[in-house]
Scaffold this motif. Structure first.
Motif, mmCIF file in Angstrom:
data_model
loop_
_atom_site.group_PDB
_atom_site.id
_atom_site.type_symbol
_atom_site.label_atom_id
_atom_site.label_comp_id
_atom_site.label_asym_id
_atom_site.label_seq_id
_atom_site.Cartn_x
_atom_site.Cartn_y
_atom_site.Cartn_z
ATOM 1 N N ASP A 13 0.821 -1.216 0.000
ATOM 2 C CA ASP A 13 0.000 0.000 0.000
ATOM 3 C C ASP A 13 0.857 1.268 0.000
ATOM 4 O O ASP A 13 0.807 2.088 0.930
ATOM 5 C CB ASP A 13 -0.935 -0.005 1.216
ATOM 6 C CG ASP A 13 -1.972 1.117 1.159
ATOM 7 O OD1 ASP A 13 -2.254 1.617 0.054
ATOM 8 O OD2 ASP A 13 -2.479 1.502 2.228
ATOM 9 N N ARG A 33 1.684 6.846 -8.021
ATOM 10 C CA ARG A 33 1.017 7.027 -6.734
ATOM 11 C C ARG A 33 1.521 8.253 -5.971
ATOM 12 O O ARG A 33 1.082 8.502 -4.844
ATOM 13 C CB ARG A 33 1.196 5.776 -5.869
ATOM 14 C CG ARG A 33 0.483 4.546 -6.422
ATOM 15 C CD ARG A 33 0.527 3.404 -5.426
ATOM 16 N NE ARG A 33 -0.207 2.239 -5.951
ATOM 17 C CZ ARG A 33 -0.892 1.395 -5.203
ATOM 18 N NH1 ARG A 33 -0.967 1.588 -3.894
ATOM 19 N NH2 ARG A 33 -1.500 0.358 -5.739
ATOM 20 N N ARG A 45 1.931 4.907 -0.513
ATOM 21 C CA ARG A 45 1.093 6.101 -0.431
ATOM 22 C C ARG A 45 1.839 7.338 -0.905
ATOM 23 O O ARG A 45 3.074 7.379 -0.932
ATOM 24 C CB ARG A 45 0.638 6.306 1.016
ATOM 25 C CG ARG A 45 -0.141 5.135 1.585
ATOM 26 C CD ARG A 45 -0.157 5.128 3.100
ATOM 27 N NE ARG A 45 -0.515 3.804 3.597
ATOM 28 C CZ ARG A 45 -0.098 3.324 4.750
ATOM 29 N NH1 ARG A 45 0.705 4.041 5.532
ATOM 30 N NH2 ARG A 45 -0.466 2.116 5.142
ATOM 31 N N GLU A 46 1.073 8.335 -1.254
ATOM 32 C CA GLU A 46 1.624 9.610 -1.734
ATOM 33 C C GLU A 46 2.601 10.181 -0.709
ATOM 34 O O GLU A 46 2.326 10.203 0.494
ATOM 35 C CB GLU A 46 0.496 10.604 -1.996
ATOM 36 C CG GLU A 46 0.965 11.923 -2.581
ATOM 37 C CD GLU A 46 -0.181 12.841 -2.909
ATOM 38 O OE1 GLU A 46 0.083 13.954 -3.420
ATOM 39 O OE2 GLU A 46 -1.351 12.456 -2.670
#
Length: 367
Positions: A192, A219, A194-195
């Motif tokens: 996962d 992403r 993330r930014e």
């Protein structure tokens, strides 16, 4: 089969006749063309990419008796090998086998229950097939391992795992995607990303690594890539924010404890340096070990830093569908370095093993 579609009875294919060196690959022109069963399609293959898993499977590298990096047996195989566990799944392979996890081509025939209107579609085959294991959790077949794959003029695949792709990419460019990009996307999805996170990618000039750079940047994360120094400019062009020369100590280039996520396909002697670079609570994702499968792990580092480890082979069903959408929306681009005709598969694998070329190598399948 519609009367206006002409499919021969025999085809050219690269046959793997057993585990071993290059001598186990035979390009023949008398191989029977597969016949699609119910729920399957027959594809006229246009191009097929070269991947680590093709070589790993050929040489039997997945066997636990093998302790070395892939390149140590890539050309000649291994003298001492246990065929019983020499496939990625642990189930012995049957030979001859047509390898090739990547496949781009056009549907030329369909089996029972498949809409004939699909004939003519340009398609990619999902490389981690779920149909043949009834979509059981954590199970799949690899196209070109548990069933015949793309190193041939024709291949069959489940219709529901054969995806129409509409874009302006060439067949060669599309054939560079399935295995490398789905492996990278699977790793990224599992941890996962993330930014704004800092992601470290090993083996960054290879197929999986270069795909991961683009997919991580998609992403909004920050990428530190590890690769040969001569690949730096090419990797920055793909989106890498920083390139650390392979073999250098990571903390000579980035602070210790600064990395949120590691995407690793190398493992080997550099493994402890990766964990040193990670933040407390960081996530480590691995889908390969081209630098060697055995690593030194100080378990104290694992638990005192609260690290999370993710082994990534199985891919969630949406991974491949997402990749097709990224292509069609122009969110990623291909990274092909060279092409070879199918008859020169040994030359292609020799270049692949040299690790001197960045990006994907793709076989062009003859008419």
């Amino acid at each position: 089969m519609p009367a206006n579609v002409s499919v021969p009875e025999r085809m050219t294919a690269a046959l793997l006749t057993g585990h071993g060196g290059f001598e186990k690959l035979e390009v023949r022109d008398d191989v029977p063309v597969p016949v699609p069963a119910a729920g399957e399609v027959l594809i006229r293959v246009a191009a097929a990419g070269i991947n680590n898993t093709d070589i790993n499977t050929r040489i039997g590298w997945y066997s636990k008796v093998v302790k070395s990096e892939t390149s140590a047996g890539g050309a000649q195989g291994y003298d001492d090998l246990n065929d019983d566990d020499a496939s990625w799944s642990g189930t012995p392979l049957t030979f001859p086998r047509i390898q090739g996890a990547d496949c781009c081509g056009r549907i030329v025939a369909v089996g029972e229950g498949v809409d004939p209107a699909r004939i003519g579609e340009r398609v990619l085959v999902r490389n981690m097939l779920r149909s043949y294991v009834d979509y059981r959790p954590w199970e799949c077949w690899t196209f070109g391992s548990e069933c015949d794959g793309g190193f041939a003029q024709y291949a069959k695949a489940p219709a529901r795992e054969t995806y129409k792709v509409e874009c302006d990419w060439s067949d060669v460019e599309l054939a560079s995607v399935p295995c490398a990009y789905s492996t990278a996307e699977g790793m990224i999805h599992r941890v996962d990303v993330r930014e704004g996170e800092h992601v470290l990618i090993t083996g960054a000039s290879g197929g999986v690594g270069s795909a991961a750079i683009q997919l991580v940047k998609r992403r909004g994360a920050i990428v530190t890539a590890v690769a040969g120094a001569n690949k730096a400019e090419a990797l920055k062009a793909l989106g890498a924010d920083r390139v650390v020369p392979r073999g250098d100590k990571l903390t000579d280039h980035i602070p210790a404890g600064s990395v949120d996520v590691v995407l690793d396909v190398v493992a080997g002697p550099a493994f402890p340096d990766l964990l040193n670079a990670m933040k407390r609570g960081g996530r480590y994702s691995v889908a390969g070990a081209i630098g060697g499968p055995l690593v030194e792990l100080d378990v104290r580092t694992l638990y005192l830093k609260d690290l999370a480890f993710f082994g990534c082979t199985f891919q969630d069903d949406e991974i491949f569908e997402n990749l097709v959408s990224y292509i069609e929306r122009g969110e990623i681009r291909p990274n092909v370095s060279n092409t070879y005709p199918l008859a020169q598969i040994v030359d292609a694998q020799t270049e692949f093993l040299s690790k001197n070329t960045g990006g994907k190598l793709v076989l062009v399948i003859p008419e």
